[in-house]
Motif scaffolding. Sequence first.
Motif, short mmCIF file in Angstrom:
data_model
loop_
_atom_site.label_atom_id
_atom_site.label_comp_id
_atom_site.label_asym_id
_atom_site.label_seq_id
_atom_site.Cartn_x
_atom_site.Cartn_y
_atom_site.Cartn_z
N SER A 188 0.83 -1.21 0.00
CA SER A 188 0.00 0.00 0.00
C SER A 188 0.86 1.25 0.00
N ALA A 189 1.91 1.25 0.79
CA ALA A 189 2.77 2.42 0.91
C ALA A 189 3.40 2.78 -0.44
N ARG A 190 3.91 1.78 -1.14
CA ARG A 190 4.54 2.06 -2.44
C ARG A 190 3.49 2.46 -3.47
N TRP A 191 2.30 1.87 -3.39
CA TRP A 191 1.22 2.23 -4.29
C TRP A 191 0.82 3.69 -4.06
N GLN A 192 0.79 4.11 -2.80
CA GLN A 192 0.45 5.50 -2.48
C GLN A 192 1.48 6.46 -3.08
N LEU A 223 7.96 14.81 -8.46
CA LEU A 223 7.86 15.40 -7.13
C LEU A 223 9.06 15.01 -6.27
N PRO A 224 9.46 15.90 -5.35
CA PRO A 224 10.50 15.53 -4.38
C PRO A 224 9.86 14.76 -3.21
N VAL A 225 10.66 14.01 -2.50
CA VAL A 225 10.18 13.20 -1.37
C VAL A 225 9.42 14.05 -0.34
N PRO A 226 9.93 15.21 0.08
CA PRO A 226 9.19 15.97 1.10
C PRO A 226 7.77 16.36 0.65
N HIS A 227 7.61 16.66 -0.64
CA HIS A 227 6.29 17.02 -1.14
C HIS A 227 5.36 15.81 -1.09
N ILE A 228 5.86 14.67 -1.50
CA ILE A 228 5.05 13.43 -1.45
C ILE A 228 4.65 13.14 -0.01
N ALA A 229 5.59 13.28 0.91
CA ALA A 229 5.31 13.00 2.33
C ALA A 229 4.22 13.93 2.86
N ARG A 230 4.32 15.23 2.58
CA ARG A 230 3.29 16.17 3.04
C ARG A 230 1.94 15.84 2.44
N GLN A 231 1.92 15.54 1.16
CA GLN A 231 0.68 15.23 0.46
C GLN A 231 0.00 13.99 1.05
N MET A 232 0.80 13.02 1.48
CA MET A 232 0.26 11.77 2.00
C MET A 232 0.10 11.78 3.51
N GLY A 233 0.61 12.79 4.19
CA GLY A 233 0.52 12.84 5.64
C GLY A 233 1.44 11.85 6.32
N LEU A 234 2.57 11.55 5.69
CA LEU A 234 3.54 10.60 6.22
C LEU A 234 4.86 11.29 6.50
N THR A 235 5.74 10.58 7.18
CA THR A 235 7.06 11.15 7.42
C THR A 235 7.89 11.06 6.15
N ARG A 236 8.82 12.00 6.02
CA ARG A 236 9.72 12.01 4.88
C ARG A 236 10.54 10.72 4.84
N GLN A 237 10.94 10.25 6.01
CA GLN A 237 11.77 9.05 6.08
C GLN A 237 11.03 7.82 5.55
N SER A 238 9.75 7.66 5.91
CA SER A 238 9.01 6.49 5.44
C SER A 238 8.77 6.56 3.94
N GLN A 288 10.79 8.07 1.85
CA GLN A 288 12.10 7.83 1.23
C GLN A 288 12.36 6.34 1.09
N VAL A 289 11.98 5.55 2.09
CA VAL A 289 12.16 4.10 2.02
C VAL A 289 11.37 3.53 0.83
N GLU A 308 15.50 23.56 -8.22
CA GLU A 308 15.15 24.43 -7.10
C GLU A 308 15.76 24.00 -5.78
N HIS A 309 16.18 22.74 -5.71
CA HIS A 309 16.77 22.25 -4.46
C HIS A 309 17.68 21.06 -4.79
N ALA A 310 18.95 21.33 -4.89
CA ALA A 310 19.92 20.33 -5.36
C ALA A 310 19.95 19.06 -4.53
N ARG A 311 19.65 19.16 -3.23
CA ARG A 311 19.72 17.97 -2.37
C ARG A 311 18.41 17.20 -2.29
N SER A 312 17.39 17.62 -3.04
CA SER A 312 16.09 16.96 -3.02
C SER A 312 15.66 16.64 -4.45
N PRO A 313 16.14 15.51 -4.99
CA PRO A 313 15.82 15.19 -6.38
C PRO A 313 14.32 14.99 -6.58
#
Length: 162
Positions: free
Chosen positions: A37-41, A53-68, A70-71, A89-94
């Motif tokens: 489910s997590a990967r499908w989301q 999308l960058p990982v932080p944006h996906i995390a905010r959109q899904m209401g999850l932690t950035r770390q989860s 990222q996994v 716009e942010h070299a460290r956030s592909p």
Amino acid sequence: MTDTASAGTELVLDVFRINGLLLAAGDRLADAEGLTSARWQVLGAIALAHEPLPVPHIARQMGLTRQSVQVSVNRLVADGMLASEPNVEHARSPLFDLTGHGAAAYERLAAAQQDWIGGLTTGLSAADLQAASHLLRTLSARLTSATTTHEQPHDPMRRATT
């Protein structure tokens, strides 16, 4: 406890229960594509955004932690379902986008989900479902606002600051 607080507590407990049930159902559906489910989301967040999308944006959109997130992203990249690209716009956030393989898997899952949700919602009115969705979005916005401002309204365990 007021009637509203009691009803709110009951709703939160119901949401906890349905969350577990929805994740289990999502895992069963996603298993056909070798996903969870997590990967499908994550695939869905990118597919519905229609842009990388960058990982932080996906995390905010899904209401999850950035770390989860990222996994999940790391696994999807390893499985050839996502590709990364530089973020000007942010070299460290592909940015991450669906590959052909990821898009095809997401489309198959979306079709399976349509059949599944049709069965789940049989006999329920669109108005009732929309009202429930509106209530959950309102509560989500309040929780997001409280988290953003670091305020937890009516939290008896919160220490007073001077």
